[in-house]
Motif scaffolding. Structure first.
Motif, PDB file in Angstrom:
ATOM      1  N   ARG A 214      29.689  40.147  42.015  1.00 24.09           N
ATOM      2  CA  ARG A 214      28.965  38.793  40.961  1.00 24.09           C
ATOM      3  C   ARG A 214      30.507  38.634  40.042  1.00 24.09           C
ATOM      4  O   ARG A 214      30.529  37.944  39.343  1.00 24.09           O
ATOM      5  CB  ARG A 214      27.535  39.169  39.881  1.00 24.09           C
ATOM      6  CG  ARG A 214      26.666  39.417  41.238  1.00 24.09           C
ATOM      7  CD  ARG A 214      25.216  39.167  40.491  1.00 24.09           C
ATOM      8  NE  ARG A 214      24.478  38.644  39.393  1.00 24.09           N
ATOM      9  CZ  ARG A 214      24.292  39.286  37.765  1.00 24.09           C
ATOM     10  NH1 ARG A 214      23.334  40.075  38.147  1.00 24.09           N
ATOM     11  NH2 ARG A 214      23.863  38.842  37.260  1.00 24.09           N
ATOM     12  N   GLY A 215      31.252  39.686  39.829  1.00 20.24           N
ATOM     13  CA  GLY A 215      32.709  39.206  39.312  1.00 20.24           C
ATOM     14  C   GLY A 215      32.775  40.092  38.107  1.00 20.24           C
ATOM     15  O   GLY A 215      32.792  40.035  36.957  1.00 20.24           O
ATOM     16  N   PHE A 216      32.422  41.554  37.949  1.00 18.93           N
ATOM     17  CA  PHE A 216      32.488  42.730  36.948  1.00 18.93           C
ATOM     18  C   PHE A 216      33.347  44.196  37.899  1.00 18.93           C
ATOM     19  O   PHE A 216      32.956  43.884  39.086  1.00 18.93           O
ATOM     20  CB  PHE A 216      30.792  42.872  37.216  1.00 18.93           C
ATOM     21  CG  PHE A 216      30.879  44.092  36.257  1.00 18.93           C
ATOM     22  CD1 PHE A 216      30.985  44.297  34.595  1.00 18.93           C
ATOM     23  CD2 PHE A 216      30.949  45.364  36.173  1.00 18.93           C
ATOM     24  CE1 PHE A 216      30.869  45.001  33.844  1.00 18.93           C
ATOM     25  CE2 PHE A 216      30.359  46.308  35.512  1.00 18.93           C
ATOM     26  CZ  PHE A 216      30.918  45.931  34.071  1.00 18.93           C
TER      27      PHE A 216
ATOM     28  N   TYR B 217      29.026  49.514  38.947  1.00 21.80           N
ATOM     29  CA  TYR B 217      30.547  48.492  39.822  1.00 21.80           C
ATOM     30  C   TYR B 217      29.386  48.489  40.305  1.00 21.80           C
ATOM     31  O   TYR B 217      29.831  47.297  41.634  1.00 21.80           O
ATOM     32  CB  TYR B 217      31.433  49.852  39.270  1.00 21.80           C
ATOM     33  CG  TYR B 217      32.294  49.172  40.285  1.00 21.80           C
ATOM     34  CD1 TYR B 217      33.347  47.704  39.411  1.00 21.80           C
ATOM     35  CD2 TYR B 217      32.609  49.859  41.602  1.00 21.80           C
ATOM     36  CE1 TYR B 217      34.332  47.442  40.627  1.00 21.80           C
ATOM     37  CE2 TYR B 217      33.840  49.524  41.936  1.00 21.80           C
ATOM     38  CZ  TYR B 217      34.540  48.134  41.373  1.00 21.80           C
ATOM     39  OH  TYR B 217      35.690  47.576  41.829  1.00 21.80           O
TER      40      TYR B 217
ATOM     41  N   ARG C 233      34.959  36.476  30.687  1.00 20.69           N
ATOM     42  CA  ARG C 233      35.432  36.214  31.683  1.00 20.69           C
ATOM     43  C   ARG C 233      36.972  35.313  31.167  1.00 20.69           C
ATOM     44  O   ARG C 233      37.818  34.947  32.448  1.00 20.69           O
ATOM     45  CB  ARG C 233      34.627  34.773  32.476  1.00 20.69           C
ATOM     46  CG  ARG C 233      33.081  35.644  33.421  1.00 20.69           C
ATOM     47  CD  ARG C 233      32.360  34.797  34.406  1.00 20.69           C
ATOM     48  NE  ARG C 233      31.577  35.593  34.991  1.00 20.69           N
ATOM     49  CZ  ARG C 233      31.773  35.996  36.202  1.00 20.69           C
ATOM     50  NH1 ARG C 233      32.733  36.290  36.981  1.00 20.69           N
ATOM     51  NH2 ARG C 233      30.620  36.501  36.717  1.00 20.69           N
TER      52      ARG C 233
ATOM     53  N   ARG D 155      29.906  44.162  40.609  1.00 24.06           N
ATOM     54  CA  ARG D 155      31.286  44.177  40.964  1.00 24.06           C
ATOM     55  C   ARG D 155      31.157  42.377  42.834  1.00 24.06           C
ATOM     56  O   ARG D 155      32.122  41.467  41.990  1.00 24.06           O
ATOM     57  CB  ARG D 155      31.752  45.407  42.079  1.00 24.06           C
ATOM     58  CG  ARG D 155      31.896  45.389  42.959  1.00 24.06           C
ATOM     59  CD  ARG D 155      32.561  46.280  43.866  1.00 24.06           C
ATOM     60  NE  ARG D 155      32.016  46.947  44.970  1.00 24.06           N
ATOM     61  CZ  ARG D 155      32.001  48.213  45.077  1.00 24.06           C
ATOM     62  NH1 ARG D 155      33.253  49.189  44.572  1.00 24.06           N
ATOM     63  NH2 ARG D 155      32.097  49.094  46.097  1.00 24.06           N
TER      64      ARG D 155
ATOM     65  N   LEU E 288      27.392  37.519  32.740  1.00 24.44           N
ATOM     66  CA  LEU E 288      27.310  37.221  34.170  1.00 24.44           C
ATOM     67  C   LEU E 288      27.138  35.919  34.498  1.00 24.44           C
ATOM     68  O   LEU E 288      27.278  35.220  35.306  1.00 24.44           O
ATOM     69  CB  LEU E 288      27.225  38.513  35.274  1.00 24.44           C
ATOM     70  CG  LEU E 288      27.698  39.636  35.807  1.00 24.44           C
ATOM     71  CD1 LEU E 288      27.021  40.631  36.472  1.00 24.44           C
ATOM     72  CD2 LEU E 288      29.609  39.300  35.669  1.00 24.44           C
TER      73      LEU E 288
ATOM     74  N   PHE F  25      42.312  40.264  37.045  1.00 28.30           N
ATOM     75  CA  PHE F  25      41.654  40.573  37.227  1.00 28.30           C
ATOM     76  C   PHE F  25      40.680  39.629  35.768  1.00 28.30           C
ATOM     77  O   PHE F  25      38.995  38.781  35.639  1.00 28.30           O
ATOM     78  CB  PHE F  25      40.842  41.664  35.519  1.00 28.30           C
ATOM     79  CG  PHE F  25      41.028  42.889  36.476  1.00 28.30           C
ATOM     80  CD1 PHE F  25      40.388  43.563  37.072  1.00 28.30           C
ATOM     81  CD2 PHE F  25      42.136  43.589  36.443  1.00 28.30           C
ATOM     82  CE1 PHE F  25      40.280  45.320  37.910  1.00 28.30           C
ATOM     83  CE2 PHE F  25      42.354  45.006  37.079  1.00 28.30           C
ATOM     84  CZ  PHE F  25      41.800  45.475  37.675  1.00 28.30           C
ATOM     85  N   GLU F  26      41.124  38.073  35.663  1.00 24.53           N
ATOM     86  CA  GLU F  26      41.081  37.386  35.300  1.00 24.53           C
ATOM     87  C   GLU F  26      39.840  36.393  35.998  1.00 24.53           C
ATOM     88  O   GLU F  26      40.008  36.705  37.601  1.00 24.53           O
ATOM     89  CB  GLU F  26      42.389  35.650  35.434  1.00 24.53           C
ATOM     90  CG  GLU F  26      42.041  35.027  34.676  1.00 24.53           C
ATOM     91  CD  GLU F  26      43.395  34.482  34.235  1.00 24.53           C
ATOM     92  OE1 GLU F  26      43.275  33.196  33.632  1.00 24.53           O
ATOM     93  OE2 GLU F  26      44.099  34.044  35.533  1.00 24.53           O
ATOM     94  N   GLY F  27      38.847  36.227  35.797  1.00 20.43           N
ATOM     95  CA  GLY F  27      37.467  35.733  35.410  1.00 20.43           C
ATOM     96  C   GLY F  27      36.734  36.165  36.169  1.00 20.43           C
ATOM     97  O   GLY F  27      35.487  35.955  36.149  1.00 20.43           O
ATOM     98  N   GLN F  28      36.896  37.975  35.932  1.00 15.44           N
ATOM     99  CA  GLN F  28      35.996  38.551  35.951  1.00 15.44           C
ATOM    100  C   GLN F  28      35.313  39.292  34.468  1.00 15.44           C
ATOM    101  O   GLN F  28      35.585  39.031  33.223  1.00 15.44           O
ATOM    102  CB  GLN F  28      36.589  40.146  36.317  1.00 15.44           C
ATOM    103  CG  GLN F  28      37.157  39.775  37.562  1.00 15.44           C
ATOM    104  CD  GLN F  28      37.254  40.773  38.752  1.00 15.44           C
ATOM    105  OE1 GLN F  28      36.483  42.104  38.769  1.00 15.44           O
ATOM    106  NE2 GLN F  28      37.998  40.586  39.777  1.00 15.44           N
TER     107      GLN F  28
END
Length: 159
Positions: A55-57, A49, A134, A53, A159, A22-25
């Motif tokens: 957008r990186g969530f 979610y 993140r 999601r 985000l 999940f790195e970077g989220q």
């Protein structure tokens, strides 16, 4: 351990899942239960979610039976309940302890990084939420009474 990505947990199907995946989220880590007064928060968590999601969530749900025995089922029963009742498709993990001598290492880390009111590390009830940036750093802890809608702006800022 420096951040959340240093941990490996067990998913709802019994497989090992490195949180480095999940790195970077931006993450919201929540101890969940199926028979709690806060259980309807699953709907709001799923909504966040679904909306964010891309957008990186991600929401990471960790079932826990330590509060009023409100998560008595097996992992298969928990997954079926979450999918059939709330259409949950965010990641769910194996049932864990969040307090006490058998507390999952991930939760020992979260509580140390972001203690609760008056510096207490103990999780008070189901649906306590930890917001992770993140970089895998714990940014904020939310009480069970904080609804997903209440914390949406905090998530959006990251985000």
């Amino acid at each position: 351990m420096a951040n959340l990505y240093d941990f490996t947990v067990t998913d709802i199907h019994g497989a090992q899942k490195p949180l480095k995946d999940f790195e970077g989220q931006v993450l919201l880590v929540v101890n969940v239960a199926s028979q709690c007064g806060f259980t309807p928060q699953y709907e709001g968590l799923q909504s966040l979610y679904a909306r964010l999601r891309g957008r990186g969530f991600a929401v990471l749900g960790f079932p826990c039976n330590q509060f009023g025995s409100q998560e008595p089922g097996s992992e298969a029963e928990i997954e079926t309940f979450c999918q059939s009742k709330f259409n949950v498709d965010f990641p769910l993990f194996a049932k864990i302890d969040v307090n006490g001598g058998n507390a999952a290492p991930l939760y020992r880390f979260l509580k140390k990084e972001e203690p609760g009111i008056l510096g207490t590390e103990a999780i008070k009830w189901n649906f306590t939420k930890f917001l992770i940036d993140r970089n895998g750093q714990v940014v904020k802890r939310f009480a069970p009474t904080a609804t997903p809608a209440d914390i949406g702006a905090d998530i959006e800022r990251l985000l």
